[in-house]
Design a protein around this motif. Structure first.
Motif, PDB file in Angstrom:
ATOM      1  N   ARG A   6       1.912   4.233 -10.381  1.00  0.00           N
ATOM      2  CA  ARG A   6       0.616   3.615  -9.720  1.00  0.00           C
ATOM      3  C   ARG A   6       0.749   4.513  -8.295  1.00  0.00           C
ATOM      4  NH1 ARG A   6       1.734  -3.081  -8.830  1.00  0.00           N
ATOM      5  NH2 ARG A   6       1.983  -2.583 -11.109  1.00  0.00           N
ATOM      6  N   LYS A   7       2.178   4.610  -7.157  1.00  0.00           N
ATOM      7  CA  LYS A   7       2.034   5.423  -5.675  1.00  0.00           C
ATOM      8  C   LYS A   7       1.426   7.237  -5.755  1.00  0.00           C
ATOM      9  CE  LYS A   7       5.826   3.040  -3.385  1.00  0.00           C
ATOM     10  NZ  LYS A   7       6.721   2.793  -2.811  1.00  0.00           N
ATOM     11  N   MET A   9      -0.650   7.295  -8.704  1.00  0.00           N
ATOM     12  CA  MET A   9      -2.364   7.598  -9.167  1.00  0.00           C
ATOM     13  C   MET A   9      -3.045   7.577  -7.351  1.00  0.00           C
ATOM     14  SD  MET A   9      -2.032   5.507 -12.602  1.00  0.00           S
ATOM     15  CE  MET A   9      -3.542   5.104 -11.889  1.00  0.00           C
ATOM     16  N   GLN A  10      -2.062   6.591  -6.720  1.00  0.00           N
ATOM     17  CA  GLN A  10      -3.408   6.161  -5.464  1.00  0.00           C
ATOM     18  C   GLN A  10      -2.868   7.763  -4.335  1.00  0.00           C
ATOM     19  OE1 GLN A  10      -4.593   3.592  -4.973  1.00  0.00           O
ATOM     20  NE2 GLN A  10      -5.229   4.132  -2.956  1.00  0.00           N
ATOM     21  N   SER A  11      -2.240   8.289  -4.142  1.00  0.00           N
ATOM     22  CA  SER A  11      -1.659   9.229  -3.731  1.00  0.00           C
ATOM     23  C   SER A  11      -2.432  10.517  -4.076  1.00  0.00           C
ATOM     24  CB  SER A  11      -0.136   9.917  -4.341  1.00  0.00           C
ATOM     25  OG  SER A  11      -0.645  10.825  -3.088  1.00  0.00           O
ATOM     26  N   ARG A  13      -5.137   9.638  -5.528  1.00  0.00           N
ATOM     27  CA  ARG A  13      -6.534   9.308  -5.852  1.00  0.00           C
ATOM     28  C   ARG A  13      -7.096   9.607  -4.287  1.00  0.00           C
ATOM     29  NH1 ARG A  13      -6.041   3.489  -8.954  1.00  0.00           N
ATOM     30  NH2 ARG A  13      -6.912   4.649 -10.596  1.00  0.00           N
ATOM     31  N   GLU A  14      -5.459   9.496  -3.238  1.00  0.00           N
ATOM     32  CA  GLU A  14      -6.723   9.755  -1.687  1.00  0.00           C
ATOM     33  C   GLU A  14      -6.858  11.557  -1.969  1.00  0.00           C
ATOM     34  OE1 GLU A  14      -7.236   9.127   2.397  1.00  0.00           O
ATOM     35  OE2 GLU A  14      -7.109   7.612   0.383  1.00  0.00           O
ATOM     36  N   ARG A  17      -9.756  12.451  -3.140  1.00  0.00           N
ATOM     37  CA  ARG A  17     -10.588  11.869  -1.579  1.00  0.00           C
ATOM     38  C   ARG A  17     -11.123  13.209  -0.783  1.00  0.00           C
ATOM     39  NH1 ARG A  17     -11.210   9.762   2.482  1.00  0.00           N
ATOM     40  NH2 ARG A  17      -8.869   9.001   2.777  1.00  0.00           N
TER      41      ARG A  17
END
Length: 112
Positions: A6-7, A9-11, A13-14, A17
């Motif tokens: 999850r981390k 994936m979040q990284s 995504r960021e 972005r």
């Protein structure tokens, strides 16, 4: 493991972005540059048109002046020729003012 995934994936995504933001900023900068270049191009075209009109006016004036110069040169040559003739007459001992009106005299044939 799930937390790490999850981390990540979040990284990701960021990061994606931020990449999209950089790409959008670059596109906005390019659009602004295109707008500025179009504005400058319009100013250059306007200045070129004004300069062309000025050039055509000067060229027309130069043409008139060249014609006037040729006319004046011809007149000067004619006057110099007349002056040369007058000087020759004076050198021969004839007074030029005595020649004035000679063409208006009637020849005397002895019939009068």
């Amino acid at each position: 493991m799930d937390l790490r995934k999850r981390k990540r994936m979040q990284s990701n995504r960021e990061s994606a972005r931020r990449s999209r933001q950089r790409k959008q900023k670059h596109l906005d900068d390019l659009n602004a540059q295109v707008s500025q270049l179009r504005k400058e191009n319009g100013q250059i075209v306007t200045a070129l048109n004004i300069t062309t009109q000025h050039y055509l006016g000067v060229e027309a004036e130069n043409s008139v002046l060249r014609t006037q110069m040729m006319e004046l040169r011809n007149r000067l040559e004619s006057l110099n020729e007349i002056l040369s003739i007058v000087n020759e007459v004076v050198d021969d001992g004839i007074r030029p003012w005595s020649l004035v009106g000679m063409n208006n005299q009637q020849p005397n044939y002895g019939f009068c």
